[in-house]
Motif scaffolding. Sequence first.
Motif, short mmCIF file in Angstrom:
data_model
loop_
_atom_site.label_atom_id
_atom_site.label_comp_id
_atom_site.label_asym_id
_atom_site.label_seq_id
_atom_site.Cartn_x
_atom_site.Cartn_y
_atom_site.Cartn_z
N THR A 274 36.71 -129.31 -16.52
CA THR A 274 35.31 -129.71 -16.66
C THR A 274 34.41 -128.61 -16.09
O THR A 274 34.88 -127.73 -15.36
CB THR A 274 35.02 -131.02 -15.90
OG1 THR A 274 35.23 -130.80 -14.50
CG2 THR A 274 35.89 -132.17 -16.40
N ARG B 180 40.97 -130.51 -5.00
CA ARG B 180 40.52 -131.81 -5.50
C ARG B 180 39.83 -132.61 -4.38
O ARG B 180 38.86 -133.32 -4.62
CB ARG B 180 41.73 -132.58 -6.05
CG ARG B 180 41.37 -133.79 -6.85
CD ARG B 180 42.58 -134.40 -7.56
NE ARG B 180 42.60 -133.95 -8.94
CZ ARG B 180 43.55 -133.22 -9.51
NH1 ARG B 180 44.60 -132.84 -8.82
NH2 ARG B 180 43.47 -132.86 -10.78
N SER C 246 36.61 -133.69 -9.61
CA SER C 246 38.03 -133.85 -9.30
C SER C 246 38.93 -133.71 -10.54
O SER C 246 40.14 -133.83 -10.43
CB SER C 246 38.28 -135.20 -8.61
OG SER C 246 38.03 -136.26 -9.50
N THR C 247 38.32 -133.40 -11.69
CA THR C 247 39.06 -133.30 -12.95
C THR C 247 39.11 -131.84 -13.42
O THR C 247 38.09 -131.19 -13.54
CB THR C 247 38.38 -134.16 -14.04
OG1 THR C 247 38.27 -135.50 -13.56
CG2 THR C 247 39.17 -134.13 -15.34
N GLU C 248 40.31 -131.35 -13.68
CA GLU C 248 40.44 -129.99 -14.21
C GLU C 248 39.87 -129.93 -15.62
O GLU C 248 39.87 -130.91 -16.35
CB GLU C 248 41.91 -129.57 -14.23
CG GLU C 248 42.45 -129.30 -12.85
CD GLU C 248 43.84 -128.69 -12.87
OE1 GLU C 248 44.17 -127.95 -13.82
OE2 GLU C 248 44.59 -128.96 -11.93
N SER D 271 34.44 -128.71 -12.22
CA SER D 271 35.76 -128.93 -11.65
C SER D 271 35.97 -128.15 -10.37
O SER D 271 35.49 -127.02 -10.21
CB SER D 271 36.83 -128.52 -12.66
OG SER D 271 38.12 -128.57 -12.08
N TYR D 272 36.76 -128.73 -9.50
CA TYR D 272 37.18 -128.02 -8.29
C TYR D 272 37.86 -126.71 -8.65
O TYR D 272 37.80 -125.72 -7.91
CB TYR D 272 38.11 -128.90 -7.44
CG TYR D 272 39.47 -129.12 -8.06
CD1 TYR D 272 40.53 -128.26 -7.79
CD2 TYR D 272 39.70 -130.18 -8.94
CE1 TYR D 272 41.77 -128.44 -8.38
CE2 TYR D 272 40.94 -130.36 -9.52
CZ TYR D 272 41.97 -129.49 -9.25
OH TYR D 272 43.19 -129.67 -9.83
N THR E 45 33.45 -132.56 -19.68
CA THR E 45 32.48 -133.13 -18.74
C THR E 45 31.77 -134.31 -19.38
O THR E 45 31.64 -135.38 -18.77
CB THR E 45 31.45 -132.05 -18.32
OG1 THR E 45 32.15 -130.97 -17.70
CG2 THR E 45 30.42 -132.61 -17.35
#
Length: 187
Positions: A50, A10, A46-48, A53-54, A85
């Motif tokens: 999407t 993240r 930073s959002t799972e 996403s990281y 997203t």
Amino acid sequence: MEIAIKKASREDAPIIARAVAMAIGEESVAEYCGENYLAVLEEVASTEGTQYSYANSLVAFVEGEPAGAIVGYDGALLYPLRENTLSIVGKYNPAVPHLPDETSQGEFYLDSLGVLPQFRGCGVASALIRAICSVASDADCSRVGLIVEVERPHVEKLYASLGFRRVGTKEFLGHPMWHMQMELTAQ
């Protein structure tokens, strides 16, 4: 020069956001995400769950400094990833343009790749591409695909040098693109 590739966390959202902006193009991403696009892309990264996403990303470091990032995922997940997203992007730009499908089931999709200017020409992009292909292989995917602007032959040449071949054309955000793929089982 030592290049290290690691699974993103993240905390890597800023370099992922920059890589996505470089891959899509600053003007196009501003139209898509709004004027404060890097902050929006950082929130997405930073959002799972999407697209950017990281959790779908790898980050390259050169001598310990972030140098670039790559985002990839199973093409079968495009719709749920895009929906998540767009729910974030829509908070900042309610008039998000329609996006055509970039990928589909049966393809591990290399969505975005960006290397900071000071690290270009050092092998960072190639290292990131090889690493994401290993992720795809470990996930039992046999094909990796991507799109690249027709008017960027130097980028197409990089992918071709790593084993990608043209399989068709697509249009994305008003730009003609080559759809390229590499069969992992044929390596």
